[in-house]
Scaffold this motif. Structure first.
Motif, PDB file in Angstrom:
ATOM      1  N   ASN A   1      -3.553  -1.455 -19.573  1.00  0.00           N
ATOM      2  CA  ASN A   1      -2.803  -1.629 -18.319  1.00  0.00           C
ATOM      3  C   ASN A   1      -3.740  -1.560 -17.124  1.00  0.00           C
ATOM      4  N   TYR A   2      -3.246  -2.047 -15.998  1.00  0.00           N
ATOM      5  CA  TYR A   2      -3.959  -1.844 -14.725  1.00  0.00           C
ATOM      6  C   TYR A   2      -3.287  -0.689 -14.003  1.00  0.00           C
ATOM      7  N   TYR A   3      -4.104   0.187 -13.426  1.00  0.00           N
ATOM      8  CA  TYR A   3      -3.572   1.293 -12.637  1.00  0.00           C
ATOM      9  C   TYR A   3      -4.041   1.152 -11.199  1.00  0.00           C
ATOM     10  N   TYR A   4      -3.174   1.519 -10.277  1.00  0.00           N
ATOM     11  CA  TYR A   4      -3.477   1.349  -8.852  1.00  0.00           C
ATOM     12  C   TYR A   4      -3.383   2.679  -8.119  1.00  0.00           C
ATOM     13  N   GLU A   5      -4.238   2.792  -7.080  1.00  0.00           N
ATOM     14  CA  GLU A   5      -4.187   3.989  -6.231  1.00  0.00           C
ATOM     15  C   GLU A   5      -3.884   3.559  -4.794  1.00  0.00           C
ATOM     16  N   VAL A   6      -3.350   4.512  -4.047  1.00  0.00           N
ATOM     17  CA  VAL A   6      -2.875   4.202  -2.689  1.00  0.00           C
ATOM     18  C   VAL A   6      -4.054   4.125  -1.725  1.00  0.00           C
ATOM     19  N   VAL A   7      -4.052   3.082  -0.936  1.00  0.00           N
ATOM     20  CA  VAL A   7      -5.024   2.972   0.160  1.00  0.00           C
ATOM     21  C   VAL A   7      -4.351   3.452   1.448  1.00  0.00           C
ATOM     22  N   SER A   8      -3.115   2.993   1.666  1.00  0.00           N
ATOM     23  CA  SER A   8      -2.381   3.459   2.850  1.00  0.00           C
ATOM     24  C   SER A   8      -0.886   3.322   2.602  1.00  0.00           C
ATOM     25  N   CYS A   9      -0.101   4.144   3.340  1.00  0.00           N
ATOM     26  CA  CYS A   9       1.360   4.079   3.219  1.00  0.00           C
ATOM     27  C   CYS A   9       1.953   4.419   4.576  1.00  0.00           C
ATOM     28  N   THR A  10       2.880   3.607   5.058  1.00  0.00           N
ATOM     29  CA  THR A  10       3.423   3.822   6.405  1.00  0.00           C
ATOM     30  C   THR A  10       4.488   4.912   6.439  1.00  0.00           C
ATOM     31  N   ASN A  11       4.865   5.462   5.288  1.00  0.00           N
ATOM     32  CA  ASN A  11       5.794   6.603   5.284  1.00  0.00           C
ATOM     33  C   ASN A  11       5.056   7.802   4.712  1.00  0.00           C
ATOM     34  N   ASP A  12       4.729   8.771   5.606  1.00  0.00           N
ATOM     35  CA  ASP A  12       3.889   9.875   5.127  1.00  0.00           C
ATOM     36  C   ASP A  12       4.651  10.883   4.262  1.00  0.00           C
ATOM     37  N   LYS A  13       5.952  10.649   4.104  1.00  0.00           N
ATOM     38  CA  LYS A  13       6.717  11.578   3.228  1.00  0.00           C
ATOM     39  C   LYS A  13       6.754  11.057   1.780  1.00  0.00           C
ATOM     40  N   PHE A  14       6.265   9.849   1.608  1.00  0.00           N
ATOM     41  CA  PHE A  14       6.280   9.270   0.263  1.00  0.00           C
ATOM     42  C   PHE A  14       5.123   9.809  -0.547  1.00  0.00           C
TER      43      PHE A  14
ATOM     44  N   GLU B   1       3.089   6.723  -9.342  1.00  0.00           N
ATOM     45  CA  GLU B   1       2.310   5.801 -10.173  1.00  0.00           C
ATOM     46  C   GLU B   1       2.648   4.354  -9.850  1.00  0.00           C
ATOM     47  N   VAL B   2       1.633   3.511 -10.025  1.00  0.00           N
ATOM     48  CA  VAL B   2       1.822   2.057  -9.984  1.00  0.00           C
ATOM     49  C   VAL B   2       1.034   1.509 -11.167  1.00  0.00           C
ATOM     50  N   VAL B   3       1.770   0.970 -12.126  1.00  0.00           N
ATOM     51  CA  VAL B   3       1.141   0.512 -13.368  1.00  0.00           C
ATOM     52  C   VAL B   3       1.513  -0.943 -13.602  1.00  0.00           C
ATOM     53  N   VAL B   4       0.528  -1.747 -13.916  1.00  0.00           N
ATOM     54  CA  VAL B   4       0.783  -3.159 -14.215  1.00  0.00           C
ATOM     55  C   VAL B   4       0.482  -3.396 -15.689  1.00  0.00           C
ATOM     56  N   THR B   5       1.478  -3.894 -16.401  1.00  0.00           N
ATOM     57  CA  THR B   5       1.303  -4.171 -17.836  1.00  0.00           C
ATOM     58  C   THR B   5       1.277  -5.676 -18.056  1.00  0.00           C
ATOM     59  N   ASN B   6       1.276  -6.060 -19.307  1.00  0.00           N
ATOM     60  CA  ASN B   6       1.280  -7.483 -19.637  1.00  0.00           C
ATOM     61  C   ASN B   6       2.556  -8.179 -19.209  1.00  0.00           C
ATOM     62  N   THR B   7       3.626  -7.418 -19.034  1.00  0.00           N
ATOM     63  CA  THR B   7       4.914  -8.063 -18.717  1.00  0.00           C
ATOM     64  C   THR B   7       5.499  -7.657 -17.371  1.00  0.00           C
ATOM     65  N   ASN B   8       5.133  -6.499 -16.865  1.00  0.00           N
ATOM     66  CA  ASN B   8       5.814  -5.991 -15.665  1.00  0.00           C
ATOM     67  C   ASN B   8       4.916  -5.075 -14.845  1.00  0.00           C
ATOM     68  N   THR B   9       5.460  -4.694 -13.681  1.00  0.00           N
ATOM     69  CA  THR B   9       4.821  -3.673 -12.856  1.00  0.00           C
ATOM     70  C   THR B   9       5.829  -2.570 -12.615  1.00  0.00           C
TER      71      THR B   9
ATOM     72  N   ILE C   1       3.099  -0.255   1.544  1.00  0.00           N
ATOM     73  CA  ILE C   1       2.142   0.560   0.778  1.00  0.00           C
ATOM     74  C   ILE C   1       1.049  -0.376   0.283  1.00  0.00           C
ATOM     75  N   ILE C   2      -0.180  -0.088   0.672  1.00  0.00           N
ATOM     76  CA  ILE C   2      -1.319  -0.900   0.207  1.00  0.00           C
ATOM     77  C   ILE C   2      -1.988  -0.143  -0.935  1.00  0.00           C
ATOM     78  N   LEU C   3      -2.291  -0.873  -1.997  1.00  0.00           N
ATOM     79  CA  LEU C   3      -2.914  -0.215  -3.165  1.00  0.00           C
ATOM     80  C   LEU C   3      -4.089  -1.045  -3.659  1.00  0.00           C
ATOM     81  N   LYS C   4      -5.003  -0.344  -4.327  1.00  0.00           N
ATOM     82  CA  LYS C   4      -6.094  -1.086  -4.947  1.00  0.00           C
ATOM     83  C   LYS C   4      -6.220  -0.659  -6.405  1.00  0.00           C
ATOM     84  N   LYS C   5      -6.739  -1.605  -7.192  1.00  0.00           N
ATOM     85  CA  LYS C   5      -6.846  -1.349  -8.628  1.00  0.00           C
ATOM     86  C   LYS C   5      -7.928  -0.317  -8.876  1.00  0.00           C
ATOM     87  N   ILE C   6      -7.633   0.598  -9.797  1.00  0.00           N
ATOM     88  CA  ILE C   6      -8.632   1.598 -10.174  1.00  0.00           C
ATOM     89  C   ILE C   6      -9.525   0.969 -11.238  1.00  0.00           C
ATOM     90  N   LYS C   7     -10.819   0.906 -10.973  1.00  0.00           N
ATOM     91  CA  LYS C   7     -11.727   0.230 -11.916  1.00  0.00           C
ATOM     92  C   LYS C   7     -12.074   1.173 -13.059  1.00  0.00           C
TER      93      LYS C   7
END
Lengths: 397, 171
Positions: A252-265, A269-277, A391-397
């Motif tokens: 799977n691909y895993y993502y981490e947060v770069v920025s989020c406009t709601n600081d209470k959030f 997890e954000v996970v991308v698989t072969n079929t879904n996110t 929410i901006i995210l980038k893939k964790i390498k």
């Protein structure tokens, strides 16, 4: 008159008609005390883990598919799975039918990743079954296990007990874990062609294992006609499927947060698989409960059960109203190419809310972006209680 | 059963589940002695199970589990019956019709069992099911129903006579 005492005893001990709804209530009741699981006529629902008190699951469960609708998509109305299939992520199985009691069953297509297990069954009937009069087919006691004896799906306790006994497994019914997967989904007839029926099973879970093969056992098929007459056919269908390397070596691909406009959030997890996110967000939000906190326990339970019954019998209109009033709306995921991906609009989607510790709201959603169209940077956009959030995210390498 | 009760008291949900499944038919039959509608029977049994689940740790004697849960069930049935009774003047016909429809829809309805329920008063039905099906003694029945032992004996004796007449009349 024979001995009256013996007669009374005989009458009271005799078999009487017990409605199936009662039996189902008994089987489900323990889980209603703490948890809930129900099998409807066309759904298989997962055991929903109670984080604290309540889980309100908003899934595509109302998305019933009529057998007369033309099914455009391969497995369901899920673009993520379609894209995966277009990129070759599907097993086309050439095995022969397994025949028992005059009926042949085979699995001709499979898609599987961490969250999804889609199976396409072909059922071939003899002349005694008029396939065009079939409204629904249920593989009543389907058990799916894998090469490591992990149980991926099982709807029948007797079959489950027998399987565990035969394999000397120490699993307990409904006590799911990494070896006994908590899965749910739906099933429907996709097409009927002379004496052959294409039956689709779409299952979802949080953690399907990286199985190298699947074993499917079916001993009972229920055929339901348009007149609601049921025909039970017993047999012994034992199907083995070897899965391709793409399935069991998936990453799977895993993502981490770069920025989020709601600081209470808190982006869990954000996970991308072969079929879904899949995304999961936790935020501080007291729960909306069907009871008042100062109600006594009996009242709380009664109101909870009333709400549960209401949710169980939710109509399409009820569902639409619920969707209009939900806290999280207008969600989509966007990749760097500007392509937008929306919540998977099918009955295999996994989305919902839960309250946690009476203080937090946990929200999860499945989108139809997958590894084939995800980019290194992605953006999640949604509306939370009237405010737009990015929410901006980038893939964790 | 005592082992299962012990495990259930320790929080083993599966053990509790097995206990309930073991007695599900008995619970149904006992509820049916009091309640007509299937919805009410399910409600009574459901509430009984929930109450039992919540309070099982308070049960002192493990071998008393079945008696204990039957007591809860009888009380629940009585509550629901009383609640329904308030509506009988308006809904009596509907309840009767509903019961009849249930009969018609039964796949294997046992006629003799149904006759006993229909033609015996509740106070006789409940004692005979506890005496003949559950095999309780007169003393145990008096404790469950909170009535004197002499009343239990009387009712069993009269129930036997009435049932004899019902069955002879049927033939």
């Amino acid at each position: 008159m024979k001995n009256i005492d013996l007669e009374i005893e005989r009458i009271l001990k005799s078999d009487i008609y017990i409605p199936s709804s009662y039996k189902e209530m008994i089987r489900n009741n323990i889980y209603m005390c703490e948890d809930k699981k129900i099998k409807s006529s066309n759904r298989i629902l997962k055991l929903i883990p109670i984080l604290c008190t309540f889980v309100f699951v908003i899934s595509g469960m109302i998305f019933a598919v009529s057998n007369h609708e033309k099914i455009e998509h391969f497995f369901n109305y899920n673009k993520g799975i379609d894209t995966a299939i277009e990129n070759g992520y599907i097993l086309e199985n050439k095995d022969e039918f397994v025949i028992s009691n005059g009926i042949g069953i085979k699995v001709d297509n499979v898609v599987m990743d961490d969250y999804t297990l889609n199976l396409s069954f072909q059922l071939k009937f003899n002349d005694e079954v008029v396939t065009k009069e079939i409204n629904r087919i249920e593989l009543v006691d389907l058990l799916i296990s894998d090469n490591d004896n992990k149980i991926l799906c099982c709807e029948d306790k007797d079959i489950f007990d027998k399987f565990c006994k035969d394999k000397s497994l120490n699993y307990s019914w409904k006590q799911t874990n990494e070896n006994y997967i908590n899965s749910g989904g739906n099933y429907y007839i996709k097409s009927v062609n002379e004496n052959q029926v294409n039956l689709i099973y779409n299952l979802n879970a949080n953690n399907f294992p990286k199985s190298k093969s699947l074993n499917l056992i079916v001993n009972t098929i229920k055929i339901i006609g348009y007149d609601y007459n049921e025909n039970i056919i017993n047999g012994n269908w034992d199907i083995h499927i070897d899965l391709p390397e793409d399935f069991y070596n998936r990453e799977n691909y895993y993502y981490e947060v770069v920025s989020c406009t709601n600081d209470k959030f808190n982006i869990d997890e954000v996970v991308v698989t072969n079929t879904n996110t899949k995304i999961q967000i936790t935020t501080e939000e007291p729960p909306e409960l069907p009871y008042n906190l100062d109600d006594d326990e009996e009242t709380k339970m009664r109101k909870f059960i009333e709400q549960y019954e209401k949710d169980k019998n939710m109509t399409v209109e009820d569902y639409k109203k619920l969707m209009e009033n939900r806290k999280f709306k207008n969600e989509y995921v966007e990749n760097e190419k500007g392509e937008k991906f929306y919540p998977s609009n099918s009955t295999s989607e996994d989305c919902g809310y839960a309250n946690k510790d009476m203080k937090y709201l946990v929200y999860w959603q499945t989108f139809d972006m997958n590894k084939y169209n995800a980019t290194d940077e992605i953006k999640i956009s949604l509306n939370y209680k009237g405010d737009d959030v990015e929410i901006i995210l980038k893939k964790i390498k | 059963m005592e082992t299962l009760v012990k495990e259930a008291k320790r929080g083993d949900k599966e053990a509790f589940n097995k206990l309930i499944i073991e007695i599900e038919i008995d619970l149904y039959k006992i509820a049916k002695m009091r309640l007509n509608s299937e919805c009410d029977i399910e409600e009574a049994v459901q509430e009984t199970i929930i109450q039992a689940y919540q309070n099982i740790k308070k049960l002192r004697a493990n071998n008393y589990f079945k008696t204990w849960i039957i007591k809860i069930l009888i009380n629940k049935c009585n509550s629901i019956y009383k609640k329904n009774k308030k509506h009988i003047s308006i809904e009596n016909n509907i309840l009767e019709n509903y019961y009849t429809m249930e009969e018609e829809n039964s796949i294997e309805s046992n006629v003799e069992f149904e006759l006993l329920i229909k033609d015996l008063d509740y106070k006789y039905r409940i004692v005979i099911i506890l005496y003949y099906l559950e095999k309780y003694s007169n003393k145990e029945i008096s404790q469950i129903l909170n009535i004197p032992i002499s009343t239990v004996k009387n009712r069993i004796s009269r129930a036997r006579q009435k049932i004899k007449k019902i069955l002879e009349g049927d033939k």
